[in-house]
Scaffold this motif. Sequence first.
Motif, PDB file in Angstrom:
ATOM      1  N   ALA A 159       0.940  -1.242  -0.062  1.00 32.49           N
ATOM      2  CA  ALA A 159       0.042  -0.033  -0.047  1.00 32.49           C
ATOM      3  C   ALA A 159       1.011   1.401  -0.215  1.00 32.49           C
ATOM      4  CB  ALA A 159      -0.945   0.084   1.239  1.00 32.49           C
ATOM      5  N   GLY A 160       2.065   1.210   0.686  1.00 32.15           N
ATOM      6  CA  GLY A 160       2.944   2.421   0.807  1.00 32.15           C
ATOM      7  C   GLY A 160       3.430   2.759  -0.475  1.00 32.15           C
ATOM      8  N   ARG A 161       3.860   1.716  -1.276  1.00 27.36           N
ATOM      9  CA  ARG A 161       4.531   1.768  -2.666  1.00 27.36           C
ATOM     10  C   ARG A 161       3.571   2.401  -3.457  1.00 27.36           C
ATOM     11  NH1 ARG A 161       7.933  -2.549  -6.033  1.00 27.36           N
ATOM     12  NH2 ARG A 161       8.121  -1.367  -7.870  1.00 27.36           N
ATOM     13  N   ALA A 162       2.224   1.794  -3.330  1.00 27.29           N
ATOM     14  CA  ALA A 162       1.255   2.146  -4.277  1.00 27.29           C
ATOM     15  C   ALA A 162       0.946   3.848  -4.165  1.00 27.29           C
ATOM     16  CB  ALA A 162       0.079   1.445  -4.091  1.00 27.29           C
ATOM     17  N   ARG A 163       0.963   4.206  -2.905  1.00 28.50           N
ATOM     18  CA  ARG A 163       0.594   5.607  -2.769  1.00 28.50           C
ATOM     19  C   ARG A 163       1.612   6.464  -3.146  1.00 28.50           C
ATOM     20  NH1 ARG A 163      -2.195   9.738  -2.896  1.00 28.50           N
ATOM     21  NH2 ARG A 163      -1.928  11.200  -1.203  1.00 28.50           N
ATOM     22  N   LEU A 164       3.175   5.919  -2.805  1.00 33.58           N
ATOM     23  CA  LEU A 164       4.256   6.885  -3.317  1.00 33.58           C
ATOM     24  C   LEU A 164       4.224   7.000  -4.847  1.00 33.58           C
ATOM     25  CD1 LEU A 164       6.989   5.416  -0.968  1.00 33.58           C
ATOM     26  CD2 LEU A 164       5.847   7.913  -1.013  1.00 33.58           C
ATOM     27  N   GLY A 176       3.598  10.502  -7.243  1.00 32.42           N
ATOM     28  CA  GLY A 176       4.798  10.673  -8.306  1.00 32.42           C
ATOM     29  C   GLY A 176       6.103  10.144  -8.200  1.00 32.42           C
ATOM     30  N   PHE A 177       6.226   9.455  -7.047  1.00 28.45           N
ATOM     31  CA  PHE A 177       7.454   8.864  -6.848  1.00 28.45           C
ATOM     32  C   PHE A 177       7.789   7.780  -7.701  1.00 28.45           C
ATOM     33  CE2 PHE A 177       6.505  11.307  -3.103  1.00 28.45           C
ATOM     34  CZ  PHE A 177       7.977  11.792  -2.791  1.00 28.45           C
ATOM     35  N   THR A 178       9.009   7.260  -7.920  1.00 29.07           N
ATOM     36  CA  THR A 178       9.250   6.186  -8.624  1.00 29.07           C
ATOM     37  C   THR A 178      10.003   5.419  -7.354  1.00 29.07           C
ATOM     38  OG1 THR A 178       9.665   7.095 -10.862  1.00 29.07           O
ATOM     39  CG2 THR A 178      10.813   5.089 -10.300  1.00 29.07           C
ATOM     40  N   VAL A 179       9.496   4.134  -7.451  1.00 25.10           N
ATOM     41  CA  VAL A 179      10.014   3.483  -6.166  1.00 25.10           C
ATOM     42  C   VAL A 179      10.594   2.117  -6.669  1.00 25.10           C
ATOM     43  CG1 VAL A 179       9.195   2.088  -4.230  1.00 25.10           C
ATOM     44  CG2 VAL A 179       7.899   4.352  -4.794  1.00 25.10           C
ATOM     45  N   CYS A 210      15.778   8.200   4.948  1.00 30.18           N
ATOM     46  CA  CYS A 210      14.580   8.213   5.676  1.00 30.18           C
ATOM     47  C   CYS A 210      14.411   6.925   6.232  1.00 30.18           C
ATOM     48  CB  CYS A 210      13.541   8.808   5.038  1.00 30.18           C
ATOM     49  SG  CYS A 210      12.861   7.681   3.652  1.00 30.18           S
ATOM     50  N   PHE A 211      13.687   6.714   7.349  1.00 26.88           N
ATOM     51  CA  PHE A 211      13.357   5.622   8.060  1.00 26.88           C
ATOM     52  C   PHE A 211      12.031   5.493   8.427  1.00 26.88           C
ATOM     53  CE2 PHE A 211      17.619   7.206   9.138  1.00 26.88           C
ATOM     54  CZ  PHE A 211      18.487   5.966   8.644  1.00 26.88           C
ATOM     55  N   ASN A 212      11.526   4.268   8.284  1.00 27.52           N
ATOM     56  CA  ASN A 212       9.929   4.285   8.705  1.00 27.52           C
ATOM     57  C   ASN A 212      10.181   3.333   9.948  1.00 27.52           C
ATOM     58  OD1 ASN A 212      10.643   1.420   8.102  1.00 27.52           O
ATOM     59  ND2 ASN A 212       9.234   1.316   6.322  1.00 27.52           N
ATOM     60  N   VAL A 213       9.001   3.177  10.654  1.00 29.56           N
ATOM     61  CA  VAL A 213       8.885   2.493  11.751  1.00 29.56           C
ATOM     62  C   VAL A 213       8.229   1.209  11.532  1.00 29.56           C
ATOM     63  CG1 VAL A 213       7.812   2.472  14.173  1.00 29.56           C
ATOM     64  CG2 VAL A 213       8.615   4.587  13.221  1.00 29.56           C
ATOM     65  N   SER A 214       7.357   1.297  10.273  1.00 30.27           N
ATOM     66  CA  SER A 214       6.849  -0.017   9.991  1.00 30.27           C
ATOM     67  C   SER A 214       6.246   0.430   8.537  1.00 30.27           C
ATOM     68  CB  SER A 214       5.346  -0.278  10.871  1.00 30.27           C
ATOM     69  OG  SER A 214       4.487   0.755  10.671  1.00 30.27           O
ATOM     70  N   PRO A 215       5.633  -0.631   7.642  1.00 32.27           N
ATOM     71  CA  PRO A 215       5.242  -0.541   6.554  1.00 32.27           C
ATOM     72  C   PRO A 215       4.429   0.683   6.550  1.00 32.27           C
ATOM     73  CG  PRO A 215       5.675  -2.874   6.861  1.00 32.27           C
ATOM     74  CD  PRO A 215       5.802  -2.230   8.235  1.00 32.27           C
ATOM     75  N   SER A 216       3.377   0.747   7.449  1.00 37.89           N
ATOM     76  CA  SER A 216       2.385   1.907   7.434  1.00 37.89           C
ATOM     77  C   SER A 216       2.907   3.177   7.419  1.00 37.89           C
ATOM     78  CB  SER A 216       1.352   1.502   8.574  1.00 37.89           C
ATOM     79  OG  SER A 216       1.830   1.759   9.529  1.00 37.89           O
ATOM     80  N   THR A 217       4.263   3.404   7.895  1.00 38.26           N
ATOM     81  CA  THR A 217       4.674   4.626   8.023  1.00 38.26           C
ATOM     82  C   THR A 217       5.698   5.086   7.006  1.00 38.26           C
ATOM     83  OG1 THR A 217       6.384   4.034   9.586  1.00 38.26           O
ATOM     84  CG2 THR A 217       4.428   4.682  10.590  1.00 38.26           C
ATOM     85  N   THR A 218       5.928   4.349   5.758  1.00 38.59           N
ATOM     86  CA  THR A 218       6.752   4.583   4.839  1.00 38.59           C
ATOM     87  C   THR A 218       6.523   5.815   4.005  1.00 38.59           C
ATOM     88  OG1 THR A 218       6.970   2.363   4.477  1.00 38.59           O
ATOM     89  CG2 THR A 218       7.443   3.704   2.586  1.00 38.59           C
ATOM     90  N   VAL A 219       5.365   6.044   3.527  1.00 40.34           N
ATOM     91  CA  VAL A 219       4.888   7.483   2.937  1.00 40.34           C
ATOM     92  C   VAL A 219       5.109   8.624   3.863  1.00 40.34           C
ATOM     93  CG1 VAL A 219       3.052   8.757   2.083  1.00 40.34           C
ATOM     94  CG2 VAL A 219       3.222   6.282   1.472  1.00 40.34           C
ATOM     95  N   GLU A 220       4.912   8.813   5.066  1.00 44.53           N
ATOM     96  CA  GLU A 220       5.041   9.656   5.958  1.00 44.53           C
ATOM     97  C   GLU A 220       6.791   9.880   6.079  1.00 44.53           C
ATOM     98  OE1 GLU A 220       5.192  10.132  10.895  1.00 44.53           O
ATOM     99  OE2 GLU A 220       3.617   8.983   9.771  1.00 44.53           O
ATOM    100  N   ALA A 221       7.330   8.688   6.162  1.00 43.39           N
ATOM    101  CA  ALA A 221       8.812   8.909   6.218  1.00 43.39           C
ATOM    102  C   ALA A 221       9.480   9.461   4.847  1.00 43.39           C
ATOM    103  CB  ALA A 221       9.470   7.570   6.707  1.00 43.39           C
ATOM    104  N   VAL A 222       8.967   9.106   3.891  1.00 42.50           N
ATOM    105  CA  VAL A 222       9.439   9.843   2.611  1.00 42.50           C
ATOM    106  C   VAL A 222       9.123  11.212   2.319  1.00 42.50           C
ATOM    107  CG1 VAL A 222       9.319   9.659  -0.168  1.00 42.50           C
ATOM    108  CG2 VAL A 222       9.620   7.547   1.183  1.00 42.50           C
TER     109      VAL A 222
END
Length: 96
Positions: free
Chosen positions: A1-6, A10-13, A73-85
């Motif tokens: 989900a984080g990858r899709a949201r990024l 407009g991000f290339t992941v 950047c660092f996430n705390v879990s997969p659910s915080t990936t977008v926020e970290a980026v």
Amino acid sequence: AGRARLEELGFTVDVCLLDYGRTAEAVYRAALSRKDYDIVMIGAGVRLDPVLTPLFEALVDITHELAPSAKLCFNVSPSTTVEAVQRWWPERKPLV
């Protein structure tokens, strides 16, 4: 989900999955050598496990060597990936 949201933002992941073993550093080095990155995330799976601290240190050093201008950047879990980026790319504009 984080990858899709990024990608929606407009991000290339690119994702680099590591085995935490002998090949982890070589796999990571090869991935970072393929192109330039603006942001590099080292996930909580590596960072939060005390046993993996030497690997985490190696990944940070490899990042400094091969992507010296990239923000870490660092996430705390997969659910915080977008926020970290977004902490490092807050204007949420597509990367070119």
